[in-house]
Design a protein around this motif. Structure first.
Motif, PDB file in Angstrom:
ATOM      1  N   PHE A   1     -20.085  -7.415 107.691  1.00 54.76           N
ATOM      2  CA  PHE A   1     -18.920  -8.056 107.096  1.00 54.76           C
ATOM      3  C   PHE A   1     -19.017  -8.195 105.579  1.00 54.76           C
ATOM      4  N   ARG A   2     -20.152  -7.787 105.024  1.00 52.29           N
ATOM      5  CA  ARG A   2     -20.309  -7.885 103.581  1.00 52.29           C
ATOM      6  C   ARG A   2     -19.238  -7.047 102.903  1.00 52.29           C
ATOM      7  N   TYR A   3     -18.642  -7.591 101.887  1.00 51.59           N
ATOM      8  CA  TYR A   3     -17.590  -6.949 101.085  1.00 51.59           C
ATOM      9  C   TYR A   3     -16.260  -6.846 101.812  1.00 51.59           C
ATOM     10  N   ILE A   4     -16.143  -7.437 102.994  1.00 49.96           N
ATOM     11  CA  ILE A   4     -14.856  -7.466 103.687  1.00 49.96           C
ATOM     12  C   ILE A   4     -14.324  -8.875 103.526  1.00 49.96           C
ATOM     13  N   ASP A   5     -13.272  -9.003 102.776  1.00 50.59           N
ATOM     14  CA  ASP A   5     -12.717 -10.322 102.507  1.00 50.59           C
ATOM     15  C   ASP A   5     -11.205 -10.231 102.539  1.00 50.59           C
ATOM     16  N   PRO A   6     -10.564 -10.804 103.551  1.00 47.80           N
ATOM     17  CA  PRO A   6      -9.112 -10.708 103.637  1.00 47.80           C
ATOM     18  C   PRO A   6      -8.386 -11.496 102.546  1.00 47.80           C
ATOM     19  N   MET A   7      -9.087 -12.415 101.899  1.00 44.45           N
ATOM     20  CA  MET A   7      -8.471 -13.179 100.824  1.00 44.45           C
ATOM     21  C   MET A   7      -8.650 -12.409  99.522  1.00 44.45           C
ATOM     22  N   GLU A   8      -7.609 -12.362  98.743  1.00 48.24           N
ATOM     23  CA  GLU A   8      -7.680 -11.692  97.456  1.00 48.24           C
ATOM     24  C   GLU A   8      -8.419 -12.595  96.471  1.00 48.24           C
ATOM     25  N   ARG A   9      -9.455 -12.058  95.866  1.00 47.63           N
ATOM     26  CA  ARG A   9     -10.186 -12.797  94.851  1.00 47.63           C
ATOM     27  C   ARG A   9     -10.164 -11.979  93.569  1.00 47.63           C
ATOM     28  N   GLU A  10     -10.027 -12.625  92.471  1.00 51.00           N
ATOM     29  CA  GLU A  10      -9.881 -11.920  91.212  1.00 51.00           C
ATOM     30  C   GLU A  10     -11.062 -12.111  90.270  1.00 51.00           C
ATOM     31  N   ASP A  11     -12.111 -12.811  90.678  1.00 53.16           N
ATOM     32  CA  ASP A  11     -13.208 -13.009  89.754  1.00 53.16           C
ATOM     33  C   ASP A  11     -13.966 -11.693  89.533  1.00 53.16           C
ATOM     34  N   GLU A  12     -14.639 -11.597  88.417  1.00 51.08           N
ATOM     35  CA  GLU A  12     -15.297 -10.359  88.005  1.00 51.08           C
ATOM     36  C   GLU A  12     -16.376  -9.913  88.988  1.00 51.08           C
ATOM     37  N   LEU A  13     -17.147 -10.851  89.507  1.00 52.50           N
ATOM     38  CA  LEU A  13     -18.206 -10.488  90.445  1.00 52.50           C
ATOM     39  C   LEU A  13     -17.630  -9.850  91.703  1.00 52.50           C
ATOM     40  N   SER A  14     -16.530 -10.369  92.188  1.00 52.05           N
ATOM     41  CA  SER A  14     -15.864  -9.784  93.357  1.00 52.05           C
ATOM     42  C   SER A  14     -15.378  -8.376  93.058  1.00 52.05           C
ATOM     43  N   GLN A  15     -14.862  -8.180  91.864  1.00 50.43           N
ATOM     44  CA  GLN A  15     -14.399  -6.851  91.481  1.00 50.43           C
ATOM     45  C   GLN A  15     -15.553  -5.861  91.408  1.00 50.43           C
ATOM     46  N   ILE A  16     -16.685  -6.317  90.880  1.00 56.83           N
ATOM     47  CA  ILE A  16     -17.871  -5.458  90.818  1.00 56.83           C
ATOM     48  C   ILE A  16     -18.343  -5.115  92.223  1.00 56.83           C
ATOM     49  N   ASN A  17     -18.411  -6.123  93.093  1.00 55.08           N
ATOM     50  CA  ASN A  17     -18.817  -5.881  94.486  1.00 55.08           C
ATOM     51  C   ASN A  17     -17.892  -4.899  95.171  1.00 55.08           C
ATOM     52  N   GLU A  18     -16.605  -5.044  94.948  1.00 55.69           N
ATOM     53  CA  GLU A  18     -15.616  -4.140  95.555  1.00 55.69           C
ATOM     54  C   GLU A  18     -15.842  -2.705  95.092  1.00 55.69           C
ATOM     55  N   LEU A  19     -16.084  -2.532  93.795  1.00 55.31           N
ATOM     56  CA  LEU A  19     -16.315  -1.188  93.259  1.00 55.31           C
ATOM     57  C   LEU A  19     -17.584  -0.558  93.822  1.00 55.31           C
ATOM     58  N   LEU A  20     -18.610  -1.377  94.006  1.00 52.01           N
ATOM     59  CA  LEU A  20     -19.898  -0.855  94.461  1.00 52.01           C
ATOM     60  C   LEU A  20     -20.019  -0.737  95.978  1.00 52.01           C
ATOM     61  N   ALA A  21     -19.116  -1.364  96.707  1.00 51.46           N
ATOM     62  CA  ALA A  21     -19.236  -1.457  98.166  1.00 51.46           C
ATOM     63  C   ALA A  21     -19.366  -0.096  98.841  1.00 51.46           C
ATOM     64  N   THR A  22     -18.681   0.894  98.354  1.00 51.30           N
ATOM     65  CA  THR A  22     -18.694   2.199  99.026  1.00 51.30           C
ATOM     66  C   THR A  22     -19.531   3.231  98.286  1.00 51.30           C
ATOM     67  N   ARG A  23     -20.294   2.801  97.313  1.00 51.30           N
ATOM     68  CA  ARG A  23     -21.118   3.735  96.548  1.00 51.30           C
ATOM     69  C   ARG A  23     -22.481   3.909  97.207  1.00 51.30           C
ATOM     70  N   SER A  24     -23.132   5.007  96.881  1.00 47.86           N
ATOM     71  CA  SER A  24     -24.455   5.295  97.447  1.00 47.86           C
ATOM     72  C   SER A  24     -25.494   4.349  96.855  1.00 47.86           C
ATOM     73  N   MET A  25     -26.638   4.295  97.507  1.00 48.19           N
ATOM     74  CA  MET A  25     -27.734   3.462  97.008  1.00 48.19           C
ATOM     75  C   MET A  25     -28.184   3.956  95.632  1.00 48.19           C
ATOM     76  N   GLN A  26     -28.149   5.258  95.397  1.00 48.16           N
ATOM     77  CA  GLN A  26     -28.511   5.812  94.085  1.00 48.16           C
ATOM     78  C   GLN A  26     -27.558   5.305  93.011  1.00 48.16           C
ATOM     79  N   ASP A  27     -26.261   5.321  93.295  1.00 52.63           N
ATOM     80  CA  ASP A  27     -25.277   4.831  92.336  1.00 52.63           C
ATOM     81  C   ASP A  27     -25.494   3.355  92.053  1.00 52.63           C
TER      82      ASP A  27
END
Length: 113
Positions: free
Chosen positions: A67-93
């Motif tokens: 369930f990590r990075y799955i959040d039905p509530m919209e959050r706009e803080d920067e850390l959430s945005q970073i997590n969202e961007l990285l959620a589907t990236r490879s471990m190398q990325d």
């Protein structure tokens, strides 16, 4: 299906692919039919907690990790945005981004010495 069911399916597919497992292999490891795994990943099935627990065991991850990075509530803080961007990236990325962040912090700290 709901947005949450679709996001969960995407997350399961991402973890499965990150581990280089086919749907057939995950089905075997989880004790579930391959077709069911596909339906869950596509968000066509509203998966039960018991089946989700089997899938987590098959992927060798915790329920929290599913369930990590799955959040039905919209959050706009920067850390959430970073997590969202990285959620589907490879471990190398992810490792590369972490190194870049550390380099920026080290550079910034050296400016004030």
């Amino acid at each position: 299906m709901t947005d949450l069911v679709l996001k969960l399916g995407e997350r399961l597919r991402y973890i499965r692919k990150e581990q280089n497992l086919s749907q057939e292999q995950l089905g075997e490891l989880a004790g579930l039919h391959t077709n069911y795994i596909g339906q869950v990943e596509r968000g066509e099935k509203n998966v039960t907690i018991e089946s989700l627990e089997k899938i987590a065991a098959g992927l060798n991850v915790s329920m929290e990790q599913l369930f990590r990075y799955i959040d039905p509530m919209e959050r706009e803080d920067e850390l959430s945005q970073i997590n969202e961007l990285l959620a589907t990236r490879s471990m190398q990325d992810k490792a590369m981004v972490l190194k870049m962040i550390k380099d920026v912090f080290d550079w910034e700290a050296s400016k004030y010495k």
